[in-house]
Scaffold this motif. Structure first.
Motif, PDB file in Angstrom:
ATOM      1  N   GLY A 294       0.796  -1.225   0.000  1.00 53.26           N
ATOM      2  CA  GLY A 294       0.000   0.000   0.000  1.00 53.26           C
ATOM      3  C   GLY A 294       0.831   1.278   0.000  1.00 53.26           C
ATOM      4  O   GLY A 294       0.419   2.290  -0.580  1.00 53.26           O
ATOM      5  N   LEU A 295       1.999   1.229   0.625  1.00 57.99           N
ATOM      6  CA  LEU A 295       2.853   2.424   0.650  1.00 57.99           C
ATOM      7  C   LEU A 295       3.153   2.906  -0.769  1.00 57.99           C
ATOM      8  O   LEU A 295       3.108   4.107  -1.055  1.00 57.99           O
ATOM      9  CB  LEU A 295       4.159   2.110   1.406  1.00 57.99           C
ATOM     10  CG  LEU A 295       5.237   3.191   1.362  1.00 57.99           C
ATOM     11  CD1 LEU A 295       4.756   4.488   1.996  1.00 57.99           C
ATOM     12  CD2 LEU A 295       6.508   2.710   2.077  1.00 57.99           C
TER      13      LEU A 295
ATOM     14  N   VAL B  35       0.198   4.711  -2.187  1.00 57.57           N
ATOM     15  CA  VAL B  35      -0.008   6.029  -1.591  1.00 57.57           C
ATOM     16  C   VAL B  35       0.995   7.038  -2.160  1.00 57.57           C
ATOM     17  O   VAL B  35       0.624   8.144  -2.577  1.00 57.57           O
ATOM     18  CB  VAL B  35       0.114   5.952  -0.047  1.00 57.57           C
ATOM     19  CG1 VAL B  35       0.128   7.346   0.565  1.00 57.57           C
ATOM     20  CG2 VAL B  35      -1.030   5.136   0.528  1.00 57.57           C
TER      21      VAL B  35
ATOM     22  N   HIS C 159       2.509   4.162   8.115  1.00 64.42           N
ATOM     23  CA  HIS C 159       1.602   3.274   7.371  1.00 64.42           C
ATOM     24  C   HIS C 159       1.463   1.947   8.092  1.00 64.42           C
ATOM     25  O   HIS C 159       0.568   1.162   7.780  1.00 64.42           O
ATOM     26  CB  HIS C 159       2.128   3.021   5.961  1.00 64.42           C
ATOM     27  CG  HIS C 159       2.236   4.260   5.130  1.00 64.42           C
ATOM     28  ND1 HIS C 159       1.309   4.598   4.182  1.00 64.42           N
ATOM     29  CD2 HIS C 159       3.143   5.263   5.144  1.00 64.42           C
ATOM     30  CE1 HIS C 159       1.659   5.750   3.616  1.00 64.42           C
ATOM     31  NE2 HIS C 159       2.767   6.177   4.192  1.00 64.42           N
ATOM     32  N   ASN C 160       2.410   1.666   8.978  1.00 58.71           N
ATOM     33  CA  ASN C 160       2.344   0.394   9.685  1.00 58.71           C
ATOM     34  C   ASN C 160       3.250   0.432  10.911  1.00 58.71           C
ATOM     35  O   ASN C 160       4.458   0.533  10.791  1.00 58.71           O
ATOM     36  CB  ASN C 160       2.781  -0.737   8.755  1.00 58.71           C
ATOM     37  CG  ASN C 160       2.379  -2.088   9.298  1.00 58.71           C
ATOM     38  OD1 ASN C 160       2.260  -2.260  10.515  1.00 58.71           O
ATOM     39  ND2 ASN C 160       2.154  -3.040   8.420  1.00 58.71           N
TER      40      ASN C 160
ATOM     41  N   VAL D 178      -2.640   6.748   8.535  1.00 57.55           N
ATOM     42  CA  VAL D 178      -3.405   6.733   7.298  1.00 57.55           C
ATOM     43  C   VAL D 178      -4.912   6.546   7.501  1.00 57.55           C
ATOM     44  O   VAL D 178      -5.643   6.325   6.539  1.00 57.55           O
ATOM     45  CB  VAL D 178      -2.811   5.708   6.306  1.00 57.55           C
ATOM     46  CG1 VAL D 178      -1.503   6.256   5.733  1.00 57.55           C
ATOM     47  CG2 VAL D 178      -2.558   4.363   6.973  1.00 57.55           C
TER      48      VAL D 178
ATOM     49  N   ASN E 237      -6.523   7.449   3.649  1.00 57.10           N
ATOM     50  CA  ASN E 237      -6.027   7.310   2.276  1.00 57.10           C
ATOM     51  C   ASN E 237      -7.178   7.335   1.283  1.00 57.10           C
ATOM     52  O   ASN E 237      -8.313   6.989   1.612  1.00 57.10           O
ATOM     53  CB  ASN E 237      -5.330   5.959   2.084  1.00 57.10           C
ATOM     54  CG  ASN E 237      -3.959   5.905   2.724  1.00 57.10           C
ATOM     55  OD1 ASN E 237      -3.309   6.935   2.910  1.00 57.10           O
ATOM     56  ND2 ASN E 237      -3.501   4.707   3.045  1.00 57.10           N
TER      57      ASN E 237
ATOM     58  N   ARG F 236      -1.388  -9.306   1.148  1.00 55.13           N
ATOM     59  CA  ARG F 236      -0.279 -10.125   1.622  1.00 55.13           C
ATOM     60  C   ARG F 236      -0.826 -11.191   2.580  1.00 55.13           C
ATOM     61  O   ARG F 236      -1.703 -10.912   3.382  1.00 55.13           O
ATOM     62  CB  ARG F 236       0.743  -9.249   2.364  1.00 55.13           C
ATOM     63  CG  ARG F 236       1.510  -8.323   1.453  1.00 55.13           C
ATOM     64  CD  ARG F 236       2.294  -7.304   2.252  1.00 55.13           C
ATOM     65  NE  ARG F 236       1.435  -6.239   2.770  1.00 55.13           N
ATOM     66  CZ  ARG F 236       1.369  -5.869   4.047  1.00 55.13           C
ATOM     67  NH1 ARG F 236       2.100  -6.470   4.955  1.00 55.13           N
ATOM     68  NH2 ARG F 236       0.575  -4.900   4.433  1.00 55.13           N
TER      69      ARG F 236
ATOM     70  N   GLN G 108      -1.035  -9.947  10.014  1.00 54.27           N
ATOM     71  CA  GLN G 108      -1.786  -8.682  10.048  1.00 54.27           C
ATOM     72  C   GLN G 108      -3.111  -8.798   9.303  1.00 54.27           C
ATOM     73  O   GLN G 108      -4.127  -8.256   9.711  1.00 54.27           O
ATOM     74  CB  GLN G 108      -0.963  -7.549   9.416  1.00 54.27           C
ATOM     75  CG  GLN G 108      -1.749  -6.225   9.341  1.00 54.27           C
ATOM     76  CD  GLN G 108      -1.107  -5.179   8.429  1.00 54.27           C
ATOM     77  OE1 GLN G 108       0.081  -5.236   8.151  1.00 54.27           O
ATOM     78  NE2 GLN G 108      -1.896  -4.220   7.975  1.00 54.27           N
ATOM     79  N   LYS G 109      -3.104  -9.531   8.195  1.00 51.52           N
ATOM     80  CA  LYS G 109      -4.280  -9.559   7.329  1.00 51.52           C
ATOM     81  C   LYS G 109      -5.319 -10.590   7.770  1.00 51.52           C
ATOM     82  O   LYS G 109      -6.347 -10.765   7.120  1.00 51.52           O
ATOM     83  CB  LYS G 109      -3.857  -9.824   5.881  1.00 51.52           C
ATOM     84  CG  LYS G 109      -2.944  -8.730   5.308  1.00 51.52           C
ATOM     85  CD  LYS G 109      -3.692  -7.406   5.105  1.00 51.52           C
ATOM     86  CE  LYS G 109      -2.759  -6.287   4.666  1.00 51.52           C
ATOM     87  NZ  LYS G 109      -3.426  -4.983   4.556  1.00 51.52           N
TER      88      LYS G 109
ATOM     89  N   GLU H 151      -5.302  -2.780  10.967  1.00 47.91           N
ATOM     90  CA  GLU H 151      -5.275  -2.243   9.601  1.00 47.91           C
ATOM     91  C   GLU H 151      -5.140  -0.723   9.621  1.00 47.91           C
ATOM     92  O   GLU H 151      -6.105  -0.012   9.874  1.00 47.91           O
ATOM     93  CB  GLU H 151      -6.562  -2.646   8.855  1.00 47.91           C
ATOM     94  CG  GLU H 151      -6.470  -2.520   7.354  1.00 47.91           C
ATOM     95  CD  GLU H 151      -5.338  -3.367   6.767  1.00 47.91           C
ATOM     96  OE1 GLU H 151      -4.291  -2.775   6.456  1.00 47.91           O
ATOM     97  OE2 GLU H 151      -5.496  -4.608   6.648  1.00 47.91           O
ATOM     98  N   PRO H 152      -3.937  -0.229   9.377  1.00 51.54           N
ATOM     99  CA  PRO H 152      -3.720   1.229   9.410  1.00 51.54           C
ATOM    100  C   PRO H 152      -4.714   1.980   8.525  1.00 51.54           C
ATOM    101  O   PRO H 152      -5.303   2.965   8.947  1.00 51.54           O
ATOM    102  CB  PRO H 152      -2.285   1.369   8.915  1.00 51.54           C
ATOM    103  CG  PRO H 152      -1.619   0.086   9.357  1.00 51.54           C
ATOM    104  CD  PRO H 152      -2.667  -0.967   9.199  1.00 51.54           C
ATOM    105  N   CYS H 153      -4.891   1.552   7.305  1.00 52.35           N
ATOM    106  CA  CYS H 153      -5.978   2.107   6.483  1.00 52.35           C
ATOM    107  C   CYS H 153      -6.655   0.968   5.738  1.00 52.35           C
ATOM    108  O   CYS H 153      -7.806   0.679   5.940  1.00 52.35           O
ATOM    109  CB  CYS H 153      -5.477   3.151   5.485  1.00 52.35           C
ATOM    110  SG  CYS H 153      -6.824   3.721   4.435  1.00 52.35           S
ATOM    111  N   GLY H 154      -5.875   0.311   4.894  1.00 50.41           N
ATOM    112  CA  GLY H 154      -6.449  -0.721   4.048  1.00 50.41           C
ATOM    113  C   GLY H 154      -6.893  -0.072   2.756  1.00 50.41           C
ATOM    114  O   GLY H 154      -7.639   0.916   2.778  1.00 50.41           O
ATOM    115  N   LEU H 155      -6.411  -0.587   1.656  1.00 51.70           N
ATOM    116  CA  LEU H 155      -6.831  -0.034   0.362  1.00 51.70           C
ATOM    117  C   LEU H 155      -7.807  -0.984  -0.319  1.00 51.70           C
ATOM    118  O   LEU H 155      -8.671  -0.558  -1.079  1.00 51.70           O
ATOM    119  CB  LEU H 155      -5.608   0.205  -0.533  1.00 51.70           C
ATOM    120  CG  LEU H 155      -4.579   1.217   0.030  1.00 51.70           C
ATOM    121  CD1 LEU H 155      -3.329   1.251  -0.819  1.00 51.70           C
ATOM    122  CD2 LEU H 155      -5.188   2.605   0.123  1.00 51.70           C
TER     123      LEU H 155
HETATM  124  C1  GLC Z   1       0.240  -0.389   4.875  1.00 56.31           C
HETATM  125  C2  GLC Z   1      -0.943  -0.718   5.778  1.00 56.31           C
HETATM  126  C3  GLC Z   1      -2.267  -0.502   5.072  1.00 56.31           C
HETATM  127  C4  GLC Z   1      -2.298   0.871   4.409  1.00 56.31           C
HETATM  128  C5  GLC Z   1      -1.079   1.041   3.503  1.00 56.31           C
HETATM  129  C6  GLC Z   1      -1.023   2.404   2.841  1.00 56.31           C
HETATM  130  O1  GLC Z   1       0.357  -1.354   3.877  1.00 56.31           O
HETATM  131  O2  GLC Z   1      -0.860  -2.044   6.258  1.00 56.31           O
HETATM  132  O3  GLC Z   1      -3.333  -0.595   5.972  1.00 56.31           O
HETATM  133  O4  GLC Z   1      -3.469   1.016   3.659  1.00 56.31           O
HETATM  134  O5  GLC Z   1       0.092   0.884   4.252  1.00 56.31           O
HETATM  135  O6  GLC Z   1      -1.034   3.463   3.751  1.00 56.31           O
END
Ligand code: GLC
Length: 490
Positions: free
Chosen positions: A24-25, A28, A176-177, A229, A262, A315, A319-320, A392-396
């Motif tokens: 996800g990074l 973003v 992000h994590n 995020v 995000n 992944r 975490q998931k 889950e910091p954000c999750g896309l």
């Molecule tokens: C990390 C986090 C995910 C987030 C992503 C982008 O992969 O696990 O939750 O959406 O970063 O910020």
């Protein structure tokens, strides 16, 4: 944001889609700076030339014919240099550091984290300070992301040479994590040019954390502002579960913490124009989604008997929530549903997945390595997206699922709790949520989703609510722009 103002911001990251992406990074950093440019901010990106990056940039993204500059960084008692190339992805300027020795790992992240394997990331971080001399463009804000560039805010306080630049740059740091904090041995600091005072436990802005160097801790303490995020994750990391040891550091810096959700890149994740799916569609006409389903079923050799498709894209990590997902799926597949799983992970989870698949081939399809194309096609063809994350910091994926009319069934944590509304609890719900991190919790949510799916009219409404959401980066970029402005104003 009141009026447009132009401020120069450099985003520093090891990943930036579409040039290099592991998770996800990358998405973003590929999308946010572009959205910031639409808000009038002169945002640019600094990233390494991992194997293949320059070739892709040359082929598709207007790579400069020759390097535009060269930067030199003193690191571990050597002077290391890199050519700086410039590319442009949809008008976003990206500076790419070429040093074949440092950036030789196509996997980007070292398997074993130590001073040697992290040299590439420290180089990337320090190159941000050197870049402005080299290219005659000077950011006022350096925006660092996750542990790989987390040394940046601390270097402006503690680096023998770069501390003299503390007045030149403000820093923003995005988490992000929280699970990857950048832990190193105290003696590593010396080779990085960081003064020994940085390791004194009681010093303000110290990098010391239970006898180790913790780059995330330093970035939280030493940045002008730090962000997560999603708003919910900003709360989560102040708790024992979510903070992963840093909850105290986060709480004591909460005055400069901002949770900003995000978005997704709607030029990439958009079933109306997506070139990777067999038939395009939109909320006005969903017939294309049906065709995407038919096509994928044909390819898998599956006969369509109407069983819903539950999909997971991501992944395969703890975490998931993969450890609760596979036993939960066993309750529904093959009798009540089919499943597509796109992603790979540790050997343990890869094996668990192939064991799960064996004997259920008519109902389970797995794509063992992450493939952009398979992901697009899976989102389009599916009914339900599973996201049973532990945190889950954000999750896309849930945002992408919304766009494709695939209804998320997710655990109410972090960004998932901020973006998914339970359709049984709320009249305007757009997904299904569970709270307790357990197989039974997930099974209950899947069962409710499958029950809702049987009512065509209701399901259609749930899908449309997701598809009609504004998932773009516009609102979030405005929030980041406001944040930059408040930093500069103060
Ligand atoms: C990390 C986090 C995910 C987030 C992503 C982008 O992969 O696990 O939750 O959406 O970063 O910020």
């Amino acid at each position: 944001m009141s009026g447009k103002f132009s401020v120069k911001v450099l985003h520093v990251s090891p990943e930036c889609a579409p040039l290099a992406k592991k998770g996800g990074l990358g998405d973003v950093v590929g999308a946010l700076p572009r959205a910031l440019r639409d808000c009038g901010i002169d945002a640019r990106v600094l990233m390494p030339a991992w194997p293949g990056v320059l070739d892709t940039a040359r082929e598709k993204f207007y790579l400069s014919v020759r390097p535009v500059a060269k930067v030199h960084v003193s690191l571990n008692w050597r002077v290391l240099s890199a050519n700086v190339w410039r590319a442009s992805v949809n008008k976003l300027p990206i500076y790419i550091l070429e040093n074949d020795e440092l950036f030789s790992d196509a996997g980007i992240y070292p398997e074993d984290q130590n001073a040697e394997s992290a040299e590439s990331m420290i180089f990337l971080s320090y190159a941000a300070f050197e870049l402005s001399h080299a290219i005659n463009w000077k950011p006022v804000i350096i925006h660092a992301h996750d542990w790989p560039s987390a040394v940046i805010p601390s270097a402006l306080r503690w680096h023998r040479h770069y501390k003299s630049m503390a007045h030149d740059f403000d820093t923003v740091f995005t988490i992000h994590n929280m699970a990857h904090q950048g832990l190193f041995k105290p003696e590593d600091l010396n080779g990085w040019g960081i003064m020994p005072e940085a390791f004194k436990a009681m010093a303000p802005g110290s990098l010391e954390f239970y006898g180790l160097v913790n780059l995330l801790k330093g970035a939280i303490d030493n940045s002008e502002a730090f962000t997560t995020v999603s708003p919910r994750y900003a709360d989560d990391i102040q708790t024992r579960d979510g903070g992963k040891g840093l909850e105290g550091v986060v709480s004591s810096n909460a005055h400069k913490l901002h949770g900003i959700l995000n978005g997704i890149d709607c030029t990439v994740w958009n079933p109306r124009i997506d070139k990777l799916i067999p038939v395009n569609y939109s909320s006005d006409d969903l017939s294309g989604k049906k065709k995407c389903r038919e096509q994928i079923m044909r390819e898998f050799g599956w006969e369509d008997d109407g069983r819903p498709i539950l999909t997971f894209v991501g992944r395969l990590t703890e975490q998931k929530g993969v450890d609760i997902m596979l036993p939960a799926l066993a309750d529904f597949v093959p009798n009540f549903a089919r499943t597509i799983i796109v992603g790979s992970g540790s050997e343990y989870f890869n094996r668990a997945l192939s064991e799960f698949q064996s004997g259920r081939e008519d109902s389970v399809h797995t794509v063992a390595c992450f493939s952009e194309e398979d992901a697009h096609r899976a989102y389009a063809a599916s009914d339900i997206l599973l996201m049973p994350s532990l945190f889950e910091p954000c999750g896309l994926s849930q945002l992408i699922a919304f766009a494709y009319g695939t209804v998320p069934t997710a655990r109410a944590t972090g960004g998932l709790a901020d973006t998914v509304k339970d359709a049984d609890a709320d009249n305007d719900g757009d997904g299904f949520l569970f709270y307790d991190y357990s197989t039974t919790g997930l099974c209950d949510a899947i069962e409710r989703a499958l029950a809702a799916k049987k009512d065509d009219a209701r399901w259609h409404e749930i899908m449309l609510r997701g598809m009609k959401k504004d998932l773009s980066w516009r609102l979030s970029a405005e929030k980041y722009a406001d944040l930059y402005k408040s930093i500069i104003d103060s």
